[in-house]
Design an enzyme around this catalytic site. Structure first.
Site, PDB file in Angstrom:
ATOM      1  N   LYS A  44     -30.114 -10.158 -42.471  1.00  0.00           N
ATOM      2  CA  LYS A  44     -29.283 -11.294 -42.082  1.00  0.00           C
ATOM      3  C   LYS A  44     -30.117 -12.469 -41.601  1.00  0.00           C
ATOM      4  CE  LYS A  44     -25.227 -12.288 -39.158  1.00  0.00           C
ATOM      5  NZ  LYS A  44     -24.319 -11.723 -38.113  1.00  0.00           N
ATOM      6  N   THR A 133     -33.659   5.766 -32.210  1.00  0.00           N
ATOM      7  CA  THR A 133     -34.527   5.565 -31.046  1.00  0.00           C
ATOM      8  C   THR A 133     -34.428   6.722 -30.065  1.00  0.00           C
ATOM      9  OG1 THR A 133     -34.823   4.143 -29.092  1.00  0.00           O
ATOM     10  CG2 THR A 133     -32.638   4.220 -30.026  1.00  0.00           C
ATOM     11  N   ASP A 134     -35.475   6.914 -29.272  1.00  0.00           N
ATOM     12  CA  ASP A 134     -35.435   7.929 -28.218  1.00  0.00           C
ATOM     13  C   ASP A 134     -34.479   7.561 -27.093  1.00  0.00           C
ATOM     14  OD1 ASP A 134     -36.941   5.850 -27.096  1.00  0.00           O
ATOM     15  OD2 ASP A 134     -38.721   7.069 -26.711  1.00  0.00           O
ATOM     16  N   GLU A 135     -34.067   6.286 -27.023  1.00  0.00           N
ATOM     17  CA  GLU A 135     -33.218   5.843 -25.921  1.00  0.00           C
ATOM     18  C   GLU A 135     -31.830   6.480 -25.938  1.00  0.00           C
ATOM     19  OE1 GLU A 135     -33.435   1.712 -24.758  1.00  0.00           O
ATOM     20  OE2 GLU A 135     -35.172   1.414 -26.065  1.00  0.00           O
ATOM     21  N   TYR A 157     -27.012  -0.944 -25.720  1.00  0.00           N
ATOM     22  CA  TYR A 157     -27.820  -0.784 -26.923  1.00  0.00           C
ATOM     23  C   TYR A 157     -27.940   0.677 -27.322  1.00  0.00           C
ATOM     24  CZ  TYR A 157     -32.084   0.193 -29.515  1.00  0.00           C
ATOM     25  OH  TYR A 157     -32.990   0.710 -30.409  1.00  0.00           O
ATOM     26  N   LYS A 161     -26.537   2.849 -30.617  1.00  0.00           N
ATOM     27  CA  LYS A 161     -27.390   3.612 -31.527  1.00  0.00           C
ATOM     28  C   LYS A 161     -26.979   5.082 -31.572  1.00  0.00           C
ATOM     29  CE  LYS A 161     -30.424   2.622 -33.689  1.00  0.00           C
ATOM     30  NZ  LYS A 161     -30.462   2.191 -35.131  1.00  0.00           N
ATOM     31  N   ARG A 280     -34.445  -3.837 -14.140  1.00  0.00           N
ATOM     32  CA  ARG A 280     -33.352  -3.932 -15.099  1.00  0.00           C
ATOM     33  C   ARG A 280     -32.197  -3.020 -14.667  1.00  0.00           C
ATOM     34  NH1 ARG A 280     -35.250  -1.737 -20.627  1.00  0.00           N
ATOM     35  NH2 ARG A 280     -35.760  -3.874 -21.180  1.00  0.00           N
ATOM     36  N   HIS A 283     -32.011   1.022 -15.668  1.00  0.00           N
ATOM     37  CA  HIS A 283     -33.320   1.201 -16.297  1.00  0.00           C
ATOM     38  C   HIS A 283     -33.707   2.677 -16.334  1.00  0.00           C
ATOM     39  CE1 HIS A 283     -37.582  -0.781 -16.672  1.00  0.00           C
ATOM     40  NE2 HIS A 283     -37.222  -0.120 -17.755  1.00  0.00           N
TER      41      HIS A 283
END
Length: 333
Positions: A44, A133-135, A157, A161, A280, A283
């Site tokens: 995009k 992602t590992d998140e 986020y 995911k 954050r 976090h």
């Protein structure tokens, strides 16, 4: 072989495209010998997508670029038709931006993935590689996550995911689609948009500025050079078992404070250039992936040592101001 790479003008996707078309960024040993007849990039070109990332392969006749949104069914249907493999990188990926506003993350990461999966199912695409992602696991105090660990995302986020991961795996289980999922640790390397920690710190330091350090600097991440990440994805795309998840890690865990110290040293700067900032929201304290599965099954191991990788990365940003200065000015990163 016809390969579609979504988000192929972004940081990681463009590295994968350059690798496919024969412009590797490091040791390519162990990477399957793939000779694509065409590589179609669907992007995009949001703020983090950049056609300059594809400059080294711009003149390759096998490259086809399509500017479009993975949430647009008509565009997706057109580009997925006839593809043998889809490698899906396209995503909104910045945690701080997701905290400020979650809607684009849910739309792109969940609805966009569903749109791609529907098209791949409709056209009988041979393999669908979903890059994650590992998140999605949240935070871990000790040990490392295996691929069967429950998902517990803590940011908008990572939640988006996790949702896209579950959708991709559901299409395998429900429809029998040939889907594989990869989950990586923190990436760094050339062409990374200068809002992420490594390029932000490096470019600030090269400009004589300061760098922000969240909280006490004790949050721990595993660091993975982008080329090693793409090597791992190529291995999974080639020989990963359908319906499986594979971890791709770099093998070096550092606290944010330790990473800051290494970047200061690489840029010949001192701790007087570091400014503490409020932590954050939500976090995660520590991420850690167990990569024994991909190592045992596919032979993956990181090839780029962190010190070497950081040295090369700092040198790249020092030598490529023309790439990052306009991006940083336009975005206010």
């Amino acid at each position: 072989m016809r390969i579609l790479v979504t988000g192929g003008a972004g940081f990681i996707g463009s590295e994968y495209v350059r690798m496919l078309l024969g412009v590797p960024g490091g040791d390519a040993s162990g990477v399957p010998a793939v000779e694509p007849t065409t590589v179609t990039v669907l992007d995009k070109l949001t703020y983090s997508g950049n056609l300059d990332n594809l400059a080294p392969v711009r003149d390759d006749p096998r490259l086809r670029f399509v500017r479009g949104d993975i949430c647009d069914p008509a565009t997706v249907d057109e580009v997925v038709a006839g593809q043998d493999v889809v490698v899906h990188f396209a995503a909104e990926s910045h945690v701080d931006r997701s905290i400020e506003g979650a809607a684009p993350f849910v739309t792109t990461n969940v609805l966009g993935t569903q749109t791609l999966l529907d098209a791949a199912l409709r056209h009988g695409t041979g393999r669908f590689v979903h890059v994650s992602t590992d998140e999605v696991y949240g935070s871990i105090d000790s040990g490392s996550w295996t691929e069967t660990w429950p998902l517990a995302p803590n940011s908008p986020y990572s939640a988006s995911k996790a949702g896209s991961d579950l959708l991709a795996l559901a299409y395998h289980r429900t429809h029998g689609m040939d889907v594989v999922v990869t989950r990586c640790s923190n990436n760094y390397g050339p062409y990374q948009f200068p809002e992420k920690v490594v390029p932000l710190f490096v470019t600030n330091l090269l400009d004589g500025g300061t760098v922000p350090l969240y909280g006490d600097g004790g949050n721990i991440r595993d660091w993975l050079h982008v080329h090693d990440h793409c090597r791992g994805i190529a291995m999974v795309a080639h020989a990963g078992r359908s319906g499986e998840v594979y971890h791709i890690g770099g093998g070096t865990e550092l606290s944010n404070k330790e990473l800051t110290g290494r970047l200061l040293e690489a840029c010949d700067a001192g701790w007087d250039r570091v400014v503490p900032v409020a932590d954050r929201k939500g976090h995660d304290r520590r991420y850690s992936l167990d990569i024994s599965k991909i190592n045992t099954e596919l032979g993956y191991a990181p090839s780029i040592d962190l010190d070497e990788g950081l040295t090369r990365t700092v040198a790249w940003y020092r030598d490529n101001r023309a790439w990052w200065e306009p991006l940083k000015k336009a975005s206010g990163a």
